[in-house]
Write a protein that holds these residues in place. Structure first.
Motif, PDB file in Angstrom:
ATOM      1  N   HIS A 135       0.850  -1.197   0.000  1.00  0.00           N
ATOM      2  CA  HIS A 135       0.000   0.000   0.000  1.00  0.00           C
ATOM      3  C   HIS A 135       0.889   1.252   0.000  1.00  0.00           C
ATOM      4  CE1 HIS A 135      -3.704   2.248   1.283  1.00  0.00           C
ATOM      5  NE2 HIS A 135      -2.801   3.031   1.842  1.00  0.00           N
ATOM      6  N   ILE A 159       1.471   4.092  -3.255  1.00  0.00           N
ATOM      7  CA  ILE A 159       1.166   5.520  -3.097  1.00  0.00           C
ATOM      8  C   ILE A 159       2.430   6.360  -3.195  1.00  0.00           C
ATOM      9  CG2 ILE A 159       0.330   7.271  -1.471  1.00  0.00           C
ATOM     10  CD1 ILE A 159      -1.729   5.137  -0.562  1.00  0.00           C
ATOM     11  N   LYS A 178      -5.461   2.249   7.236  1.00  0.00           N
ATOM     12  CA  LYS A 178      -5.285   2.806   5.893  1.00  0.00           C
ATOM     13  C   LYS A 178      -5.018   4.304   5.898  1.00  0.00           C
ATOM     14  CE  LYS A 178      -7.649  -0.778   3.381  1.00  0.00           C
ATOM     15  NZ  LYS A 178      -8.764  -1.157   2.537  1.00  0.00           N
ATOM     16  N   THR A 199      -1.601   5.622   4.436  1.00  0.00           N
ATOM     17  CA  THR A 199      -1.701   6.543   3.309  1.00  0.00           C
ATOM     18  C   THR A 199      -0.985   7.853   3.621  1.00  0.00           C
ATOM     19  OG1 THR A 199      -3.783   5.551   2.605  1.00  0.00           O
ATOM     20  CG2 THR A 199      -3.302   7.771   1.784  1.00  0.00           C
ATOM     21  N   SER A 254       2.650   7.293   3.535  1.00  0.00           N
ATOM     22  CA  SER A 254       3.050   7.062   2.143  1.00  0.00           C
ATOM     23  C   SER A 254       3.192   8.373   1.383  1.00  0.00           C
ATOM     24  CB  SER A 254       2.029   6.174   1.437  1.00  0.00           C
ATOM     25  OG  SER A 254       1.862   4.974   2.127  1.00  0.00           O
TER      26      SER A 254
END
Length: 165
Positions: free
Chosen positions: A6, A10, A92, A96, A99
């Motif tokens: 993930h 990103i 998440k 995120t 990231s």
């Protein structure tokens, strides 16, 4: 999805978009020139910055910015890796956010290593009042930081502890 996958997707997308937009500006707009996109509000510019956000340490009379910001960025990348690794669940929003921070940091790090300065090209203004020019990496860093603040606040209020083993 695996948290590292993930984060990698990103961060990679952020770096690619950042570097493509900077390359486009560098190859199509002469340094220190601008092109009006929306009069009295938005220009594309080709500017460079040896310093950090808002022109911090962007001075020609000092020469140590490049090494300083490279070292600081490498430390930040290590901290981001540690934070992602330390999450005992997949959150998440936090992954995120981290990231985006990772991608933004790497995007500007590439510029510092290759050129000794960062290319900025987005210039928002009203009349004669200009926000400092910025780039895609800067957007990712800003959005990632705000997402982390919001995620920490939300998790503080729901009693969860997501950055510990």
């Amino acid at each position: 999805m695996n948290k590292f996958l993930h984060a990698g997707i990103i961060a990679s997308a952020t770096v690619i978009l950042d570097q493509l937009t900077k390359y486009t500006i560098q190859s199509s707009l002469p340094l220190w020139s601008s092109k009006t996109i929306i009069p009295n509000f938005f220009n594309l510019v080709h500017a460079v910055n040896k310093g950090a956000a808002f022109g911090f340490l962007n001075r020609a009379d000092i020469t140590w910015q490049r090494g300083f910001f490279i070292v600081i960025t490498l430390i930040a990348l290590g901290v981001i890796y540690y934070l992602i690794k330390s999450m005992n669940k997949i959150y998440k929003v936090q992954v995120t956010a981290l990231s985006l921070l990772l991608g933004g940091a790497v995007g500007n790090l590439i510029d510092r290593i290759l050129f000794g300065q960062v290319t900025d090209f987005l210039d928002f203004y009203i009349g004669n009042y200009h926000w400092p020019a910025f780039n895609v990496a800067d957007i990712a860093l800003t959005v990632g930081a705000f997402m982390m603040i919001i995620a920490v606040y939300i998790n503080k209020n729901d009693g969860s502890d997501n950055i510990t083993n």
